[in-house]
Design a protein around this motif. Sequence first.
Motif, PDB file in Angstrom:
ATOM      1  N   LYS A  49      -6.388  48.046 -23.314  1.00  0.00           N
ATOM      2  CA  LYS A  49      -5.510  46.957 -22.888  1.00  0.00           C
ATOM      3  C   LYS A  49      -4.513  47.442 -21.841  1.00  0.00           C
ATOM      4  O   LYS A  49      -4.269  46.747 -20.834  1.00  0.00           O
ATOM      5  N   GLU A  50      -3.945  48.608 -22.053  1.00  0.00           N
ATOM      6  CA  GLU A  50      -2.964  49.128 -21.100  1.00  0.00           C
ATOM      7  C   GLU A  50      -3.612  49.406 -19.742  1.00  0.00           C
ATOM      8  O   GLU A  50      -3.023  49.113 -18.693  1.00  0.00           O
ATOM      9  N   ARG A  80      -6.244  47.908 -18.539  1.00  0.00           N
ATOM     10  CA  ARG A  80      -6.570  46.614 -17.937  1.00  0.00           C
ATOM     11  C   ARG A  80      -5.325  45.949 -17.344  1.00  0.00           C
ATOM     12  O   ARG A  80      -5.392  45.299 -16.303  1.00  0.00           O
ATOM     13  N   LYS A  81      -4.186  46.142 -17.978  1.00  0.00           N
ATOM     14  CA  LYS A  81      -2.937  45.581 -17.442  1.00  0.00           C
ATOM     15  C   LYS A  81      -2.631  46.152 -16.070  1.00  0.00           C
ATOM     16  O   LYS A  81      -2.199  45.434 -15.159  1.00  0.00           O
ATOM     17  N   ILE A 121      -4.949  44.460 -13.584  1.00  0.00           N
ATOM     18  CA  ILE A 121      -4.561  43.058 -13.378  1.00  0.00           C
ATOM     19  C   ILE A 121      -3.324  42.979 -12.494  1.00  0.00           C
ATOM     20  O   ILE A 121      -3.232  42.121 -11.602  1.00  0.00           O
ATOM     21  N   ASP A 122      -2.368  43.874 -12.711  1.00  0.00           N
ATOM     22  CA  ASP A 122      -1.168  43.891 -11.865  1.00  0.00           C
ATOM     23  C   ASP A 122      -1.547  44.159 -10.408  1.00  0.00           C
ATOM     24  O   ASP A 122      -0.981  43.548  -9.482  1.00  0.00           O
ATOM     25  N   GLN A 140      -3.093  40.993  -8.894  1.00  0.00           N
ATOM     26  CA  GLN A 140      -2.054  40.008  -8.557  1.00  0.00           C
ATOM     27  C   GLN A 140      -1.338  40.403  -7.273  1.00  0.00           C
ATOM     28  O   GLN A 140      -1.078  39.554  -6.405  1.00  0.00           O
ATOM     29  N   ASP A 193       0.176  33.877 -12.692  1.00  0.00           N
ATOM     30  CA  ASP A 193       1.100  34.734 -13.428  1.00  0.00           C
ATOM     31  C   ASP A 193       0.628  35.012 -14.849  1.00  0.00           C
ATOM     32  O   ASP A 193       1.130  35.920 -15.514  1.00  0.00           O
ATOM     33  N   ASN A 194      -0.335  34.229 -15.323  1.00  0.00           N
ATOM     34  CA  ASN A 194      -0.788  34.369 -16.705  1.00  0.00           C
ATOM     35  C   ASN A 194      -1.985  35.300 -16.866  1.00  0.00           C
ATOM     36  O   ASN A 194      -2.530  35.412 -17.974  1.00  0.00           O
ATOM     37  N   ASP A 246      -2.079  38.366 -17.072  1.00  0.00           N
ATOM     38  CA  ASP A 246      -1.793  39.440 -18.024  1.00  0.00           C
ATOM     39  C   ASP A 246      -2.254  39.095 -19.437  1.00  0.00           C
ATOM     40  O   ASP A 246      -2.534  39.989 -20.242  1.00  0.00           O
ATOM     41  N   GLU A 247      -2.347  37.811 -19.727  1.00  0.00           N
ATOM     42  CA  GLU A 247      -2.784  37.398 -21.058  1.00  0.00           C
ATOM     43  C   GLU A 247      -4.242  37.768 -21.319  1.00  0.00           C
ATOM     44  O   GLU A 247      -4.713  37.711 -22.465  1.00  0.00           O
ATOM     45  N   ALA A 287      -5.523  40.736 -20.678  1.00  0.00           N
ATOM     46  CA  ALA A 287      -5.661  42.196 -20.742  1.00  0.00           C
ATOM     47  C   ALA A 287      -6.254  42.667 -22.054  1.00  0.00           C
ATOM     48  O   ALA A 287      -7.001  43.645 -22.095  1.00  0.00           O
TER      49      ALA A 287
END
Length: 510
Positions: free
Chosen positions: A120-121, A123-124, A127-128, A131, A143-144, A146-147, A149
């Motif tokens: 998860k970390e 993937r975050k 994703i950042d 964006q 903006d969503n 991150d959900e 991840a």
Amino acid sequence: MGRNTRKRRTPLATKIVAGAAALAVGGGGLVWANFYASAHEEHGGHNRTRSAAAQVATIDCPDVGQQIRDVPDRARGEVDGELATMDSQITDAYQRLATTRRAQAGDAQFVGNSILGPLKERRKVIIDRIQLEINRAGGRADDNLDELAGCQGRPADQMQNGGGQNGDGGDQNGGDGQNGGGGQNDDGQNGGGQNQDDNGNGVAGPVADDFIDINDVQPNSRNSRNGLAANGDGGSTGTFTTECGVNENNLFNSDNLIAAPGVDNGAHHTHDYVGNQDNDAFSSDQDLAAADTSCQNQGDKSTYYWPVLRLQDGTQEFDAGDQGGGAEGNIGKILKPAQAEIKFVGSRQGDVVAMPKFLRVITGDAKSFTNGDANANSSWSCSGFEDRQVTDKYPLCPEGSQVLRTINFQSCWDGQNIDSANHRDHMAFVQEDGSCANGFQAVPQLQIRLAYDIPAPTVENGQVQNPYAVDSFPEQLHKPITDHNDFINVMDEDLMNEVVDCINRGEDCQ
């Protein structure tokens, strides 16, 4: 067999390499463990295998790529590369899941804490970056995102239903490590990799429950929102058939020029290619236009490709030790189709218009087992039984009957774009009445029918012997519902106009 090895690396190209901790066997090939205890039962006239415990068998991550919409053209290459990196992260996490069964048996929180939490970390971070790349290029990133991840682990016999690709609640069952599961039901009985239901070949799937006797399939029972035939008795009733062979030139690779341009091994499974002979992740439109073609009509330089079928008989193929091949669980003899019929048909509602050159279309979903069936478009059958189609089983065909894979592509085009950010929004399937919705235009529908001569596997004591299976992402466990096809239109303008005219006149041409 040979393969396409031409690579032109660029600064944007991302080398996708799975982790090196797989299990080595035989002549240097790598295998993946299949890891759930199974109990055998009879049901509906054919053998089925059920998970005896709710052990974590695979990793289910929300598909970020399918949720992205507003990506400026100049950011698409970077975004596709980031998405390919996320696929590699899942592959690495799945590999860790497959090779740590002893640890899971001794620690009920191991999967959540040691695999899903770190995933998860990672993937975050990606994703950042996605964006940031979208916003820098003048778009507006969701903006969503991150959900999406968090990932979860789940048993092999529980496919997502419908809208699973949205990833709702993706981190509620293990994404943060709170409920990772994965070992609490193992009790150490499998010894961390011993006596597991892997059909004796060491890879995760297919299993007995993935097969069905074609005689047990009800006629006309396939109910899919996708893959409807666009043609019928009315409208434009002609057809155009293009003869492109069955990959006699042995053109194989594990790239995906549409979904992961510029990325080695972007598919994590091997593709058959017919038509255009310059297919790899680094081929430009100019390369495609200048390439040779296996099609008899030299004006058709389109690329048609699909994941290979393999017979898991112990054969060491050319890619037995490679990423996309044996190193990622795609093992055994590659089976070429005995016949590949490629046909374009019309619309039940009227004339069709020309496809734009370099139009890209993906049909089906290589991640349908974890994403759910919203984009699934698999259809399996046997010759002589073509009124019996299944999406989530491989058919067991009687002697003398061929295994069939048939695909009807999306045939409604938005009239503007040759691709879209998620590689889907610019195309749509026809509605039940054969019409296109939302102002889309009808283009010739591509239909592909692949026929294979495959000896029927046998199912004994809950295990399938010498199974055949479609190549897949490792975490998709070789499920038949993950079958998919890809197409890039590289017909010259004169030939495309000929196709359209033929179909609109109601003639059968080639």
